[in-house]
Design an enzyme around this catalytic site. Sequence first.
Site, mmCIF file in Angstrom:
data_model
loop_
_atom_site.group_PDB
_atom_site.id
_atom_site.type_symbol
_atom_site.label_atom_id
_atom_site.label_comp_id
_atom_site.label_asym_id
_atom_site.label_seq_id
_atom_site.Cartn_x
_atom_site.Cartn_y
_atom_site.Cartn_z
ATOM 1 N N CYS A 3 -2.673 67.674 14.862
ATOM 2 C CA CYS A 3 -3.423 66.419 14.836
ATOM 3 C C CYS A 3 -4.888 66.650 14.473
ATOM 4 O O CYS A 3 -5.450 65.930 13.645
ATOM 5 C CB CYS A 3 -3.317 65.715 16.184
ATOM 6 S SG CYS A 3 -3.720 66.765 17.597
ATOM 7 N N HIS A 27 -8.775 62.701 20.714
ATOM 8 C CA HIS A 27 -9.762 63.745 20.471
ATOM 9 C C HIS A 27 -11.014 63.124 19.834
ATOM 10 O O HIS A 27 -10.911 62.142 19.092
ATOM 11 C CB HIS A 27 -9.231 64.799 19.490
ATOM 12 C CG HIS A 27 -7.983 65.498 19.916
ATOM 13 N ND1 HIS A 27 -7.927 66.305 21.040
ATOM 14 C CD2 HIS A 27 -6.740 65.548 19.381
ATOM 15 C CE1 HIS A 27 -6.707 66.813 21.162
ATOM 16 N NE2 HIS A 27 -5.963 66.369 20.178
#
Lengths: 355, 355
Positions: B140, B220
Site C-alpha cells: 500500500c 498511513h
Amino acid sequence: MIRVGVNGYGTIGKRVADAVAAQADMELVGVTKTTPNYGAEAAIRRGYDLYVAIDDRADQFEAAGLKVTGTLSDLLDAVDVVVDCCPSGIGERNRSIYEAHGVPAIYQGGEDAGIADASFNARGSYEVARGADSLRVVSCNTTGLSRLLAPLDEAYGIEKARVTLVRRGGDPSETDRGPINDVVPDPRTVPSHHGPDVNTVLSDVDVDTAALRAPVTAMHTHSVNVTLDGDPSAAAVGALLADESRLFLIPEGAGIDGAGALKDYAADVGRPRGDLWENCVWEESISVEGRDLYLFQNVHQEADVVPENVDAIRALMTDTPREESVARTDESLGVGLDSLLSDGNSARSPLAADD
Amino acid sequence: MIRVGVNGYGTIGKRVADAVAAQADMELVGVTKTTPNYGAEAAIRRGYDLYVAIDDRADQFEAAGLKVTGTLSDLLDAVDVVVDCCPSGIGERNRSIYEAHGVPAIYQGGEDAGIADASFNARGSYEVARGADSLRVVSCNTTGLSRLLAPLDEAYGIEKARVTLVRRGGDPSETDRGPINDVVPDPRTVPSHHGPDVNTVLSDVDVDTAALRAPVTAMHTHSVNVTLDGDPSAAAVGALLADESRLFLIPEGAGIDGAGALKDYAADVGRPRGDLWENCVWEESISVEGRDLYLFQNVHQEADVVPENVDAIRALMTDTPREESVARTDESLGVGLDSLLSDGNSARSPLAADD
C-alpha cells in the site's frame, strides 16, 4: 544572587521554578497562580511563596486554605528578573506590566518572536543576550532543532535541513486535547512555523519543516533530514552529537523503542517528574546517504526548555560565559543523560539525578 | 473471460474479490478461507463459492454450517489465475502449489520482491507484465509513493525524494496491534524498506524513506519532499496531480482535517466499506520552495492496492494496454474521487459509487 520570580506555575513554570531553586547563584522569590487548584497546593507543599496573578482573587486562595504572600505586583517589586511561563499569548499581555515595574523579562516560545529583544537558545544563540532587556526562550520543538542543527552547521555546514515534526497531541494532563486515532496535518500548509522559528536562533540555516499532530502525549518525534556541505560518516556524526551535553543518544542495546520506554527510563534513573531535558536521538537512526543525513529524535515538550530558561536568566542578568552557564545548569540539574549501555561515544559523567 | 481465484479472503482478499466480481471481463470462481469465521460467513452471504485453504479442515466449515465447494487444489484446477492475498510470508509458501498446478499467480507486497517475475504498479510499471508468469503488486505504501512519484518524475525529473511515513499501527480489525500512546521509529534504522521497494517499480528514482508507527488505524500519512530537476509552481504541480485518476486532491474548502474525516466522506459518498482507492493528497500542503516540493498524502492501507490487483490480472493474462485497463478498472469500481468542492483543477467524472 539573582532574585527570580516565575509568573505562571503550570507545566513549564513549575519545572523552571524547581530548576531556579536548584541554582547556587539564584533565589526563587516566588511563583504565581491564577486559580487555587492542585498546582497551587503543590507549590506551597514545595515551600514556594505563592503570589496571586489576578489581584482580586486572593480571597479565593484564602478560602481554599492556601496562603498567599502577595500579588503579581508585589512579586515584581521583589525580583531582579521575571520568567513568564503563562499560556501562549498571555505573555504579550503581561509585557507592559513587567515594563512598568522595570523588571527584565524572559518569555516562552509560544509568544511571537517580537515580544522580546532576542530569541534565545543556549546552544544556538547565547550571545544575543548581551545588551538585551528581555529574551524569548524558543519553543520545545525549536529548542530541539536548534540544539541539533547548531553543531551540524558548525562541523559540516548545512546546505538544507528538512524536518517532519510528529507532534504530541497534548500534554498528559491536557484531557481536552486531540486528536484521537488520527494523524492530522497541522498546519495543513507547508512549511510550518518551526523552520522560521529556528531562524530566530540560527539565522543562516536553510530549514523547511512540515508538522503533523498524533494521538500521543509523551513527546514530540522529529524525522530529520539534513543535506550537509560535507559527507561525514554516520559514526562521525554520532560522535559529534554524543559530545553535546543536551543531546542523549539512545543506544541500540538499551531496549528503548519509543517515548514510553524513554520516559520509563527517565523515571527509573530518578529524574524528577520523569523529565528528559535532553533531545533524545535514536543512535541506530543516524544514517548518511551521500551528503544526506537522516535521524529520528524525540523532544520532551514539558522539559527541554527548562535548562534553557536557567541559562537565559544568567545570560540576561550576568556576564557569565556560555560554557560556564551551561555547565553550572547541567551540573545542578543533572542534565547529560548517559546510558550505561552506551557504546563509549561519550566521555560525559554518569547521570547524577540527585544533585 | 478470465477465471480468477482469490486465495485468502481477508482484509485485501475480500476487497479484491469484490473488485474482480465487478469486472466484465473476469469471473470470480471462488475464494478460500482457513477458518470458518465471520469472514467465511460473509463470503457465502455475498454468493461467493468458498474453498477451504487447508484440506483437512473442511469438516470444521461443515460443522459451522458453512458450505464448502472444495479445496484450494480444486480452486486452482478451475481458474486461469490466482490472486494470493494471504498474510505476508504465506505467499512464498504457496508458490510451489501454484506452480504445480501451472497457474499464474499474483502476490501482494508483503512478500519479498523475488517471489514473482516482476513488481507491479499500474501507474509505474504496467509494462513489466509482458512475458511474466507472476507478478507482485507492491504494498500500500509503495503503491502510494509510486503513483505520486511517477508523474512527478515524468513531468519534472526527480533529483531526490525524501519521505517520512507515519504508518498506522494496525487495521481497524486488528485488536492485537500497537502502539498505544506512542510514535515508534519502525524500523529505527534509516532508510526503511519502502524506498528500495519503490525502486522495484521506478528503478531510476532516488528515494530515501524513514518510517514511524502511530496509534491510529485508519490510514498511513506520508510527509513528502521531492527535490525536482525543474522548479514548477505549486499550482502547476497541483494541476499535474489532479489529472491522475488515482490521486485525489483534498480541497481546502472541504473541511477534511484528517483520516477520520476522509473515511467519513468516503462512506458518505457511498464507497463500499468506506474504501479510498486513491492517494489522498492535501491540496493546501502542496508547496514549492526553490526546487523542493513538499506535500502530505494519506494512503488507505486496506484499499489502495485493490484496483492495482485488477490491473495486474489484466496485464498478466491479456494484451490490454495500460490506459485501457486502468480506465476499465476505474469505471467499474468508481475510482476517481472528485469533490464537488474542488476548485476546478480536474476534469474527471464525478464519483459513480454505485457503478
